[in-house]
Design a protein around this motif. Structure first.
Motif, PDB file in Angstrom:
ATOM      1  N   PRO A 446       0.829  -1.208   0.000  1.00  0.00           N
ATOM      2  CA  PRO A 446       0.000   0.000   0.000  1.00  0.00           C
ATOM      3  C   PRO A 446       0.867   1.263   0.000  1.00  0.00           C
ATOM      4  O   PRO A 446       2.053   1.207   0.318  1.00  0.00           O
ATOM      5  N   PRO A 447       0.264   2.412  -0.333  1.00  0.00           N
ATOM      6  CA  PRO A 447       1.033   3.651  -0.423  1.00  0.00           C
ATOM      7  C   PRO A 447       1.779   4.023   0.865  1.00  0.00           C
ATOM      8  O   PRO A 447       2.837   4.655   0.809  1.00  0.00           O
ATOM      9  N   ASN A 448       1.251   3.626   2.021  1.00  0.00           N
ATOM     10  CA  ASN A 448       1.887   3.975   3.292  1.00  0.00           C
ATOM     11  C   ASN A 448       2.778   2.859   3.828  1.00  0.00           C
ATOM     12  O   ASN A 448       3.094   2.833   5.018  1.00  0.00           O
ATOM     13  N   PHE A 449       3.190   1.931   2.959  1.00  0.00           N
ATOM     14  CA  PHE A 449       3.993   0.787   3.408  1.00  0.00           C
ATOM     15  C   PHE A 449       5.257   1.215   4.145  1.00  0.00           C
ATOM     16  O   PHE A 449       5.630   0.620   5.164  1.00  0.00           O
ATOM     17  N   LEU A 450       5.912   2.284   3.667  1.00  0.00           N
ATOM     18  CA  LEU A 450       7.194   2.688   4.248  1.00  0.00           C
ATOM     19  C   LEU A 450       7.041   3.417   5.577  1.00  0.00           C
ATOM     20  O   LEU A 450       8.025   3.568   6.321  1.00  0.00           O
ATOM     21  N   ARG A 467       9.402  -6.824  -4.155  1.00  0.00           N
ATOM     22  CA  ARG A 467       8.994  -6.062  -5.346  1.00  0.00           C
ATOM     23  C   ARG A 467       9.769  -4.756  -5.438  1.00  0.00           C
ATOM     24  O   ARG A 467      10.202  -4.346  -6.527  1.00  0.00           O
ATOM     25  N   ILE A 468       9.954  -4.085  -4.312  1.00  0.00           N
ATOM     26  CA  ILE A 468      10.696  -2.811  -4.313  1.00  0.00           C
ATOM     27  C   ILE A 468      12.126  -3.031  -4.789  1.00  0.00           C
ATOM     28  O   ILE A 468      12.685  -2.225  -5.548  1.00  0.00           O
ATOM     29  N   ILE A 469      12.730  -4.140  -4.368  1.00  0.00           N
ATOM     30  CA  ILE A 469      14.088  -4.463  -4.823  1.00  0.00           C
ATOM     31  C   ILE A 469      14.102  -4.630  -6.340  1.00  0.00           C
ATOM     32  O   ILE A 469      15.008  -4.139  -7.032  1.00  0.00           O
ATOM     33  N   ARG A 504      13.853   8.921  -1.414  1.00  0.00           N
ATOM     34  CA  ARG A 504      14.044   9.517  -0.081  1.00  0.00           C
ATOM     35  C   ARG A 504      13.253   8.764   0.987  1.00  0.00           C
ATOM     36  O   ARG A 504      13.818   8.414   2.034  1.00  0.00           O
ATOM     37  N   PRO A 505      11.956   8.437   0.784  1.00  0.00           N
ATOM     38  CA  PRO A 505      11.233   7.638   1.784  1.00  0.00           C
ATOM     39  C   PRO A 505      11.870   6.253   2.007  1.00  0.00           C
ATOM     40  O   PRO A 505      11.868   5.741   3.129  1.00  0.00           O
ATOM     41  N   LEU A 506      12.443   5.691   0.945  1.00  0.00           N
ATOM     42  CA  LEU A 506      13.109   4.405   1.094  1.00  0.00           C
ATOM     43  C   LEU A 506      14.328   4.509   2.015  1.00  0.00           C
ATOM     44  O   LEU A 506      14.563   3.648   2.858  1.00  0.00           O
TER      45      LEU A 506
END
Length: 554
Positions: A446-450, A467-469, A504-506
């Motif tokens: 979801p959009p707020n995962f981080l 998936r992000i990787i 940046r959030p990552l």
């Protein structure tokens, strides 16, 4: 003859001087004791079978007495005695036993009976195999009288056909292969027997019955074949992707069984070839055909409904995947001939993505993913974009989202490395790429995962981290390979947008979880490495020091 009889008596530990009738009764008693496994048994079934074979003792086998016992045994040597009895004993008496055995199996499997109740019967699959052996050896020896071959054999063949689907559900791999082999033998025995005396109409009827029997058996026992067709073809097409072969042990026997089935089909003169492939059994025959039936991508349109149906029902999966590998590996010099129609491509991708996401075998997941890639390579770029967009946002199978990013990377690199002589730009080598996939690749789900709080166990199970990787890997490769900036990935505005919304959030997420864990998860460390690679690529493109990476948005 007398010397054989005397040797038989010695081998079976029977008193000398027994007359024929006494010897027959003694053999029947020995069979009963051996099948029952009682301690008082003087000889084993193996010793009985060897002695009968060596000393030509079939004349002492009483079918009405010994066959009911032998048919109930799962011992291989019981089958040897069944075959010996079928060859040398009274055909009429054998068929009496066959009829009784069929009735017992119909009762056991409730054929024509909706009631379900436990039936006291042992080795039902072996019984069906045994009575098939008896029919193979006895029916051609029966006197027709006033009956036609169809009138004599037709009811028996129909009964066996009705029992096969139920028996196959109980069959082990070995039993399933045995049943296939014996049904093929039955067909090969009855076809020439019927041809010798049947009228043209009668022969046509019995050939249809025999073909229906073969079809029913092959479909019912397809899971027992296991000839590793798809694995062998995959290893042939992609040898560099194979670290260790996953061929099933004993696949050669499955191949041999299907050769016997093919011989039976040849005798019937009904071997199916495109465009005459109309059923699941036809599909199985086509896959196992030797020599291989020539196929082209054009055959995919005609075979497509059967292929998709088989995969959806999980029937003949090995054969279906093998045929897809053969069809999709075809090359054509005419570019328009290599394109798969959109409706076929969409349905294939739907079923292949489901298998690539859910199959329990890692190799089969990989194989289906390769098939997805092969389908995508043979559709128009706009169709490819639509399919990949659907796969990268798949809600039903979230496992597919990361794998689809890998497919997207393949497609994009292929587009970037190809000279563009077309008047129509390739969307994967144009700004269309980031317009379509930027909102998918550079946002979390979801959009707020981080910003959510995650336990270590949740992160270990997280598909989103993986998936992000994959997304970072794609972004890194795109930054490096799109040196002409055909996709606009190197535009300063694009870089800044990705930094602010995604990178940046990552980094903040990693600072929170990597630094506080004594032993960070491998997935988090991999994420950090990929982020650092992207960071280095961005610095090279922007020409700015790393310390200024997130300052001022430029």
């Amino acid at each position: 003859m007398e010397s054989n009889k005397e040797s038989l008596l010695v081998a079976l530990h029977l008193p000398a001087g027994l007359d024929d009738e006494e010897l027959s009764r003694s053999v029947s008693d020995l069979v009963s004791l051996a099948v029952g496994g009682t301690q008082s048994a003087k000889v084993t079934l193996q010793e009985l079978a060897d002695a009968v074979s060596k000393y030509q003792g079939t004349e002492y086998l009483e079918p009405l007495t010994i066959l009911p016992n032998l048919l109930s045994s799962s011992d291989d040597h019981a089958q040897e005695l069944v075959r010996a009895c079928g060859i040398g004993s009274s055909a009429k008496e054998i068929m009496i036993v066959v009829q009784e055995a069929i009735e017992e199996l119909r009762w056991y499997y409730h054929v024509g009976d909706e009631e379900t109740q436990e039936k006291p019967i042992t080795a039902p699959v072996q019984r069906l195999i045994g009575l098939t052996v008896l029919c193979t050896t006895a029916i051609p020896r029966l006197r027709l009288g006033k009956r036609t071959p169809f009138q004599l054999a037709g009811p028996i063949v129909l009964d066996i056909s009705s029992l096969v689907p139920s028996a196959a559900q109980d069959a082990s791999q070995r039993e399933g292969r045995l049943l296939l082999r014996e049904i093929a033998c039955l067909v090969r025995a009855l076809q020439p027997w019927a041809s010798a005396s049947a009228s043209e109409d009668d022969l046509g009827q019995i050939k249809k019955l025999l073909r229906d029997l073969l079809d029913a058996t092959v479909v019912a026992c397809v899971s027992s074949i296991q000839a590793s067709l798809s694995v062998r073809e995959f290893e042939r097409l992609f040898p560099r992707l194979i670290v260790k072969s996953v061929l099933q042990k004993g696949w050669e026997d499955g191949q041999r069984v299907m050769r016997e089935i093919q011989d039976a089909l040849t005798i019937l003169g009904t071997f199916p070839e495109p465009p005459g492939t109309e059923s699941t059994s036809d599909l199985i025959y086509l896959a196992h055909a030797e020599p291989a039936v020539p196929l082209s991508l054009a055959n995919l349109t005609q075979l497509h409904p059967l292929l998709v149906n088989s995969l959806q029902r999980n029937v003949a999966t090995d054969e279906t995947l093998f045929l897809l590998l053969r069809l999709l590996a075809q090359e054509s010099r005419q570019s328009d001939a290599t394109e798969i129609p959109p409706d076929i491509a969409n349905s294939l991708c739907s079923v292949l993505s489901a298998l690539a996401s859910t199959h329990l075998d890692p190799f089969m997941r990989h194989l289906n993913l390769r098939l997805l890639s092969m389908v995508l390579s043979k559709v128009h770029p706009t169709i490819r974009l639509d399919i990949l967009l659907r796969l990268t946002t798949d809600e039903e199978f979230p496992q597919m989202r990361g794998a689809a990013v890998g497919l997207l990377k393949e497609t994009t690199l292929s587009a970037l490395s190809s000279a563009d002589y077309s008047t129509e730009p390739n969307p994967f080598a144009s700004p269309t790429l980031l317009r379509a996939f930027g909102p998918v690749l550079f946002k979390t789900s979801p959009p707020n995962f981080l910003t959510l709080n995650h336990t270590r166990e949740e992160l270990e199970r997280s598909l989103e981290l993986l998936r992000i990787i994959d997304c970072l890997s794609f972004y890194y490769v795109l930054l490096l390979r799109d040196t002409k900036n055909r996709t606009g990935v190197r535009d300063l505005d694009s870089i800044v947008s990705v930094e602010r919304s995604f990178l940046r959030p990552l980094q903040l997420f990693l600072d929170q979880y990597v630094t506080v864990q004594e032993e960070p998860l491998m997935s988090l460390l991999s994420l950090q490495v990929n982020l650092e690679r992207v960071d280095a690529a961005v610095i090279t493109i922007k020409g700015t020091p790393k310390s200024d990476r997130y300052k001022g948005g430029a």
